[in-house]
Design an enzyme around this catalytic site. Sequence first.
Site, PDB file in Angstrom:
ATOM      1  N   SER A 145     -42.162  -1.530  64.382  1.00 49.93           N
ATOM      2  CA  SER A 145     -42.641  -0.478  63.482  1.00 49.93           C
ATOM      3  C   SER A 145     -42.848  -1.105  62.113  1.00 49.93           C
ATOM      4  O   SER A 145     -42.123  -2.044  61.740  1.00 49.93           O
ATOM      5  CB  SER A 145     -41.624   0.650  63.376  1.00 49.93           C
ATOM      6  OG  SER A 145     -41.933   1.514  62.294  1.00 49.93           O
ATOM      7  N   TYR A 159     -33.089   2.808  61.782  1.00 51.27           N
ATOM      8  CA  TYR A 159     -34.247   2.548  62.655  1.00 51.27           C
ATOM      9  C   TYR A 159     -35.013   1.323  62.167  1.00 51.27           C
ATOM     10  O   TYR A 159     -35.364   0.433  62.954  1.00 51.27           O
ATOM     11  CB  TYR A 159     -35.146   3.780  62.657  1.00 51.27           C
ATOM     12  CG  TYR A 159     -36.473   3.614  63.362  1.00 51.27           C
ATOM     13  CD1 TYR A 159     -36.551   3.643  64.749  1.00 51.27           C
ATOM     14  CD2 TYR A 159     -37.648   3.462  62.631  1.00 51.27           C
ATOM     15  CE1 TYR A 159     -37.778   3.514  65.402  1.00 51.27           C
ATOM     16  CE2 TYR A 159     -38.871   3.334  63.269  1.00 51.27           C
ATOM     17  CZ  TYR A 159     -38.933   3.363  64.655  1.00 51.27           C
ATOM     18  OH  TYR A 159     -40.152   3.230  65.287  1.00 51.27           O
TER      19      TYR A 159
END
Length: 250
Positions: A145, A159
């Site tokens: 990501s 995350y």
Amino acid sequence: MRGTAGSPVLVVTGGTRGIGAAVAHRAVAAGWRVCVTWRDDEAAARDTVGALRALGGSVVDVRADLADDGAAEAVLDAAAVLGPVTHVVANAGTTGRLGRLVDTEAAVVRRVVDVNATGTLLLARECVSRWEAVGTPGVLVTVSSVAAQSGAPGEYVAYAASKAAVEALTVGLAKEVGPSGIRVACVSPGTTRTGIHAAGGEPGRPDRVAPSVPLRRAGEPDEVAAAVWWLLSDEASYVSGAVLRVSGGL
């Protein structure tokens, strides 16, 4: 021919929704045999698997939590009914709830790291072990990501940290297994319209952040899947250790 003994066998973790499902559809359309994994949403799994089989694909699905001990082995064993696994997309992931790290429960932090980082590491380990044992020049594509670079402050720092680990894994493992003919590469998506935002507590997040994206919009799952598919393909035969950003310019 579709689903023949000579066609590649692809495993896509988290393959029944979003980016994973889009990758699986591309693979089945190309005649590959596909194993998809899922954890919670049985209805989505049934719909996706049904659609893939309607295309004429040879498809199996496995309910698995990639954070569990033995899950990687179980998934690859299940996929082997299709033939020797040749390609893997490590796509399963979770953000946890949106919020500051200080407000995030320790159990949530552990869960995010277990699924995104540890689960991917253990899957990669098992793939390489099997491929090196029989001399398979396999391909592993990980999914990171852009949060790995931004840090995602105020939203999901855990995350972001877990995805940074995925990128480090990609670079290091590619160097380690290159002499065996195994390729490892990574796709790093920006904000993409998938269910992960609703799971994190803000279904409308793609629209909220779109103005900050140079292209002024969120991405679509198939746009990210196109990059994953290219890395899986022979067109990317000299690409390993790379992290490909698919982020609208971020």
